[in-house]
Design an enzyme around this catalytic site. Structure first.
Site, PDB file in Angstrom:
ATOM      1  N   SER A  44       0.799  -1.243  -0.057  1.00  0.00           N
ATOM      2  CA  SER A  44      -0.061  -0.118  -0.071  1.00  0.00           C
ATOM      3  C   SER A  44       0.916   1.371  -0.098  1.00  0.00           C
ATOM      4  O   SER A  44       1.449   1.483  -0.940  1.00  0.00           O
ATOM      5  CB  SER A  44      -1.054   0.065   1.109  1.00  0.00           C
ATOM      6  N   ASP A 200      -5.794  -3.577  -2.193  1.00  0.00           N
ATOM      7  CA  ASP A 200      -4.678  -3.277  -1.408  1.00  0.00           C
ATOM      8  C   ASP A 200      -4.227  -4.178  -0.841  1.00  0.00           C
ATOM      9  O   ASP A 200      -4.887  -5.273  -0.183  1.00  0.00           O
ATOM     10  CB  ASP A 200      -5.516  -2.331  -0.166  1.00  0.00           C
TER      11      ASP A 200
END
Length: 296
Positions: A44, A200
């Site tokens: 991320s 993510d």
């Protein structure tokens, strides 16, 4: 014990990017040769930071993000700050944690739990279109091509929950890989890679530190503590315990003061200055111990 070294960069939103960049910039200034790492793993926010580090552009990228803030370290001329980012003003870390916790309480294994979050990601309207999201990430990166030095970017398949580490051999544009790793479910849209939608990488673990297993020294930057026993994958406590069976580890974790600077919505641009300053402070404080760890 292997003499190889790895750096793990965890997720934490816009504030997390700034905190990690601030910490790493302080370490670089203190003479820690971070780019000598044999592998950098980014999850991320950490995928953005990892790309900047591997391209040797981290101070300039940090300066660009802090172009309107007095906290920016003196790193010379900076590129223009990205203006295409659309802030999710209604995001709440607390509400998001509760949302994902609900998905985690269903039946099945870790992959099934991640797939339930993926269903939310695929069916919830996002702040930006996929094209806009990828373009905003592309504008944030200091280059288009994958760096020459090994960089792994973690993502999760939003359809079946499979965890994957993308790299320069994965036949995907760097910006698209980073955008996928940063695609917070229900906020940013999943990103299409080779016909599959990905979200993510933090939906398995905020750090995915276990990916660094097998390296002699592992430096982990975490934008906050991880609770053990996650239904989505091995959290940081479990990963560190496993790594330390065969590796030396150094954990630099955002402290309470830094977390207050992150605020309730770490996806806001306004968090960049305070978070970067907190990261710089923590990096500077840890520099001597980290230099000894990294070089000896």
């Amino acid at each position: 014990m292997s003499e190889t070294r790895a750096i793990v960069l965890g997720g934490g939103g816009v504030a997390g990017i700034a905190w990690e960049m601030g910490a790493l910039a302080a370490l670089l200034q203190q003479g820690v040769d971070l780019n000598a790492a044999d592998l950098v793993i980014g999850t991320s926010a950490g995928s953005t930071v990892g790309a900047a580090l591997r391209m040797g552009q981290l101070p300039a990228v940090l300066a660009a993000q802090l172009v309107d803030a007095e906290q920016a370290p003196d790193s010379g001329p900076a590129p223009a700050a990205d203006q295409s980012y659309k802030e999710p003003s209604g995001f709440s870390s607390e509400a998001f944690i509760e949302l994902t916790a609900t998905a985690g309480r269903g039946d099945g294994d870790e992959r099934a739990a991640r797939a339930r979050v993926g269903e939310l990601a695929r069916t919830t309207p996002a702040v930006m279109t996929e094209g806009e999201w990828v373009a905003s990430i592309r504008a944030l990166l200091p280059g288009r091509d994958w760096p020459d030095k090994p960089l792994g970017i973690t993502v999760v398949d939003a359809g079946d929950g499979t965890f994957t580490v993308l790299d320069s051999t994965s036949d995907v544009e760097l910006a698209r890989a980073v955008a996928a790793s940063c695609a917070v479910p229900t906020v940013w849209p999943p990103v299409t890679i080779l016909g599959r939608q990905f979200m993510d990488g933090g939906m398995r673990s905020a750090t995915n530190a276990d990916v660094a297993e097998g390296y002699g020294k592992v430096l982990v930057l975490a934008c906050g503590p991880e609770t053990p026993g996650s239904p989505f994958g091995p959290g940081l406590p479990e990963a560190i315990a496993k790594l330390e069976q065969h590796s030396r580890t150094f954990l630099l974790e955002a402290d309470d003061a830094a977390l207050r600077d992150f605020g309730a919505n770490p996806l806001l641009r306004s968090t960049r200055g305070p978070a970067a300053e907190a990261g710089w402070r923590q990096g500077d404080e840890a520099a001597q111990a980290l230099l000894e760890f990294w070089e000896n």
